[in-house]
Design a protein around this motif. Sequence first.
Motif, PDB file in Angstrom:
ATOM      1  N   SER A 191       0.731  -1.155  -0.093  1.00 14.10           N
ATOM      2  CA  SER A 191      -0.127   0.028   0.006  1.00 14.10           C
ATOM      3  C   SER A 191       0.863   1.316   0.196  1.00 14.10           C
ATOM      4  O   SER A 191       0.356   2.356  -0.534  1.00 14.10           O
ATOM      5  CB  SER A 191      -1.017   0.175   1.309  1.00 14.10           C
ATOM      6  OG  SER A 191      -0.165  -0.055   2.460  1.00 14.10           O
ATOM      7  N   ARG A 192       2.162   1.144   0.267  1.00 15.41           N
ATOM      8  CA  ARG A 192       2.884   2.548   0.722  1.00 15.41           C
ATOM      9  C   ARG A 192       4.258   2.459   0.098  1.00 15.41           C
ATOM     10  O   ARG A 192       4.680   3.323  -0.494  1.00 15.41           O
ATOM     11  CB  ARG A 192       2.880   2.860   1.959  1.00 15.41           C
ATOM     12  CG  ARG A 192       1.270   3.287   2.744  1.00 15.41           C
ATOM     13  CD  ARG A 192       1.508   3.935   3.981  1.00 15.41           C
ATOM     14  NE  ARG A 192       2.182   3.004   5.122  1.00 15.41           N
ATOM     15  CZ  ARG A 192       1.401   2.150   5.718  1.00 15.41           C
ATOM     16  NH1 ARG A 192       0.275   1.901   5.392  1.00 15.41           N
ATOM     17  NH2 ARG A 192       2.201   1.322   6.489  1.00 15.41           N
ATOM     18  N   GLU A 193       4.785   1.210   0.429  1.00 15.54           N
ATOM     19  CA  GLU A 193       6.417   1.384   0.303  1.00 15.54           C
ATOM     20  C   GLU A 193       6.992   0.979  -1.024  1.00 15.54           C
ATOM     21  O   GLU A 193       7.880   1.752  -1.523  1.00 15.54           O
ATOM     22  CB  GLU A 193       7.094   0.370   1.385  1.00 15.54           C
ATOM     23  CG  GLU A 193       6.950   0.568   2.811  1.00 15.54           C
ATOM     24  CD  GLU A 193       7.333  -0.354   3.879  1.00 15.54           C
ATOM     25  OE1 GLU A 193       7.995  -1.286   3.263  1.00 15.54           O
ATOM     26  OE2 GLU A 193       6.937  -0.274   5.114  1.00 15.54           O
ATOM     27  N   LEU A 194       6.282   0.079  -1.511  1.00 20.95           N
ATOM     28  CA  LEU A 194       6.739  -0.429  -2.970  1.00 20.95           C
ATOM     29  C   LEU A 194       6.635   0.652  -3.968  1.00 20.95           C
ATOM     30  O   LEU A 194       5.628   1.468  -4.070  1.00 20.95           O
ATOM     31  CB  LEU A 194       5.953  -1.629  -3.396  1.00 20.95           C
ATOM     32  CG  LEU A 194       6.601  -3.052  -2.632  1.00 20.95           C
ATOM     33  CD1 LEU A 194       5.868  -4.097  -3.175  1.00 20.95           C
ATOM     34  CD2 LEU A 194       7.982  -3.262  -2.751  1.00 20.95           C
ATOM     35  N   GLU A 195       7.525   0.746  -4.852  1.00 21.18           N
ATOM     36  CA  GLU A 195       7.780   1.828  -5.995  1.00 21.18           C
ATOM     37  C   GLU A 195       8.180   0.879  -7.248  1.00 21.18           C
ATOM     38  O   GLU A 195       9.022   0.036  -6.935  1.00 21.18           O
ATOM     39  CB  GLU A 195       8.380   3.072  -5.900  1.00 21.18           C
ATOM     40  CG  GLU A 195       8.321   3.786  -4.365  1.00 21.18           C
ATOM     41  CD  GLU A 195       6.864   4.514  -4.778  1.00 21.18           C
ATOM     42  OE1 GLU A 195       6.419   4.465  -5.741  1.00 21.18           O
ATOM     43  OE2 GLU A 195       6.343   4.978  -3.636  1.00 21.18           O
ATOM     44  N   ASP A 196       7.858   1.419  -8.293  1.00 21.19           N
ATOM     45  CA  ASP A 196       8.373   0.730  -9.870  1.00 21.19           C
ATOM     46  C   ASP A 196       9.811   0.752  -9.707  1.00 21.19           C
ATOM     47  O   ASP A 196      10.518   1.728  -9.385  1.00 21.19           O
ATOM     48  CB  ASP A 196       7.652   1.457 -10.901  1.00 21.19           C
ATOM     49  CG  ASP A 196       7.863   0.863 -12.082  1.00 21.19           C
ATOM     50  OD1 ASP A 196       8.089  -0.522 -12.146  1.00 21.19           O
ATOM     51  OD2 ASP A 196       7.979   1.582 -13.175  1.00 21.19           O
ATOM     52  N   GLY A 197      10.238  -0.392  -9.853  1.00 18.98           N
ATOM     53  CA  GLY A 197      11.819  -0.591 -10.095  1.00 18.98           C
ATOM     54  C   GLY A 197      12.527  -0.950  -8.684  1.00 18.98           C
ATOM     55  O   GLY A 197      13.759  -1.146  -8.538  1.00 18.98           O
ATOM     56  N   MET A 198      11.737  -1.021  -7.510  1.00 11.86           N
ATOM     57  CA  MET A 198      12.600  -1.035  -6.390  1.00 11.86           C
ATOM     58  C   MET A 198      12.910  -2.553  -5.990  1.00 11.86           C
ATOM     59  O   MET A 198      12.243  -3.550  -6.489  1.00 11.86           O
ATOM     60  CB  MET A 198      11.414  -0.744  -5.400  1.00 11.86           C
ATOM     61  CG  MET A 198      12.073  -0.740  -3.804  1.00 11.86           C
ATOM     62  SD  MET A 198      11.098  -0.295  -2.468  1.00 11.86           S
ATOM     63  CE  MET A 198      11.083   1.608  -2.721  1.00 11.86           C
ATOM     64  N   ALA A 199      13.921  -2.910  -5.630  1.00  9.33           N
ATOM     65  CA  ALA A 199      14.439  -4.075  -5.253  1.00  9.33           C
ATOM     66  C   ALA A 199      13.684  -4.958  -3.951  1.00  9.33           C
ATOM     67  O   ALA A 199      13.164  -4.292  -3.155  1.00  9.33           O
ATOM     68  CB  ALA A 199      16.039  -4.067  -4.920  1.00  9.33           C
ATOM     69  N   ILE A 200      13.457  -6.243  -4.345  1.00 10.09           N
ATOM     70  CA  ILE A 200      12.643  -7.073  -3.567  1.00 10.09           C
ATOM     71  C   ILE A 200      13.131  -8.383  -3.304  1.00 10.09           C
ATOM     72  O   ILE A 200      14.152  -8.709  -3.807  1.00 10.09           O
ATOM     73  CB  ILE A 200      11.252  -7.021  -4.001  1.00 10.09           C
ATOM     74  CG1 ILE A 200      11.068  -7.904  -5.274  1.00 10.09           C
ATOM     75  CG2 ILE A 200      10.493  -5.899  -3.934  1.00 10.09           C
ATOM     76  CD1 ILE A 200       9.724  -8.301  -5.863  1.00 10.09           C
ATOM     77  N   THR A 201      12.833  -8.971  -2.140  1.00 10.11           N
ATOM     78  CA  THR A 201      13.103 -10.212  -1.850  1.00 10.11           C
ATOM     79  C   THR A 201      11.904 -11.031  -1.325  1.00 10.11           C
ATOM     80  O   THR A 201      11.404 -10.582  -0.448  1.00 10.11           O
ATOM     81  CB  THR A 201      14.391 -10.281  -0.657  1.00 10.11           C
ATOM     82  OG1 THR A 201      15.329  -9.587  -0.907  1.00 10.11           O
ATOM     83  CG2 THR A 201      14.627 -11.859  -0.119  1.00 10.11           C
ATOM     84  N   ILE A 202      11.525 -12.230  -2.042  1.00  7.76           N
ATOM     85  CA  ILE A 202      10.593 -12.930  -1.949  1.00  7.76           C
ATOM     86  C   ILE A 202      10.753 -13.908  -0.797  1.00  7.76           C
ATOM     87  O   ILE A 202      11.504 -14.777  -0.540  1.00  7.76           O
ATOM     88  CB  ILE A 202      10.252 -13.636  -3.197  1.00  7.76           C
ATOM     89  CG1 ILE A 202       9.916 -12.666  -4.431  1.00  7.76           C
ATOM     90  CG2 ILE A 202       9.053 -14.585  -2.987  1.00  7.76           C
ATOM     91  CD1 ILE A 202       9.554 -13.309  -5.712  1.00  7.76           C
TER      92      ILE A 202
END
Length: 441
Positions: free
Chosen positions: A417-428
């Motif tokens: 809802s708030r933190e993620l942005e397009d192109g941000m690095a993630i760990t599943i």
Amino acid sequence: MRRILYIVGGLILILILLGTAGRFMGWFGGGSDGVGVQAEAAEERTITQVVTAFGRAQPEVEVTISPDVAGEIVELNVREGAHVSRGDLLLRLRPDNYQAQLERNEAEVAQARANLSEREADSLQTRQEYNRQRQLYEREVIPQSEFEAAESAYNQAVARLQAARYQVQSAMATLRDAREQLEKTNIYAPMSGTVSKLDVELGERVVGTSQMEGTEMMRIARLEQMEMEVDINENDVVNVSPGDTARVEIDAYPDRSFRGAVTEIANSARVSGEGTQEQVTNFPVKIRLLDAHNEDAGTVMTGPEGGIATEEDATPNTPAPVIRPGMSGAVDISTQTVENAVSVPIQAVTVRNVNDDNSTSQRRSSEAMRRVVFVADGDTARVREVDTGIADDAFIEVQAGLEPGQQVVTGPYSAVSRELEDGMAITIEEPQGPGRRTASR
């Protein structure tokens, strides 16, 4: 030496704090791991939109019995829960006053008829006198004044005769009304059914509906066919249609559920708290129970169209429940079903401004906001604008913008809802504990 030890210890502490802060801020050591998220593949599922509402059970047909005349109950032949047939005598009111009124009206009819006979005799006599005077006047034996006097007397006699006839008709009408009032002291069952409610006792005085609202004495219902009446919010009622199937749960039978079908949707709303901030607008909706119930009331199993249900619809070796008027329960109405719909968990869809790369777009109104999901592209989150359709309690239909098999970020909620942005690095990460969702449904 002690000063050297203090200086070395302080430097070590500062290095530890700098290392912890640097790792937390992503300056070094693990910064490439990205935001920890959970992901799930978009899959084709059957989505059924459900509207949930609460209400009470009631008979489909229930008649309120109120007297047409006032009086004291001198005979009460039924009790609550008793079965009655059409035409049965339910109770009787004291008839004395109405019997006396009937006798007075009979006397008035007799008097009116006697008066009519007298007027008929007077009319006959004045007619004969008028004929004689007319013949004499034509022969010029009597003056015109005598003839006119005879003619006027005859006309008056005819008028009195007509008035007497009207008096007889009026007295007869009053007599018929008195007979009906007397007959109304006997209250009969208008239909076959069960006395679902009894509000009076022997010796109690009741008020007739001809005078005011009237006393509600009892209700007769056909308990063999029950229904649920629920209140559905104005935002949900537009999705409900007659014939929609439903699952009904009665609080008195927590281990059972009943099949139902929507039979009626009110055109007028029930508004509570009108004019306040707590105003709520609901529409009453009726759902017929299709499974067997109230067998003692002569119930037969009914199918979706009101016919006899098939044997496979029944629960074997399970006695039919007794559903009484007023029992509360919940209803889940299946309003729409889409098969093979590309769907994702509801929490995967959020609302973002897809052009939030500058301050001007951030100040746009809510009309500029779009529904999006974050697709896991390796270790990178990619925003995708989607068109959504119906939803059930767990999944939402994605009509455009997503293909089956694509990994979609489903949590945590704060990240989606708030933190993620397009192109941000993630760990599943794998979900932990019993709340882990299965990949298929």
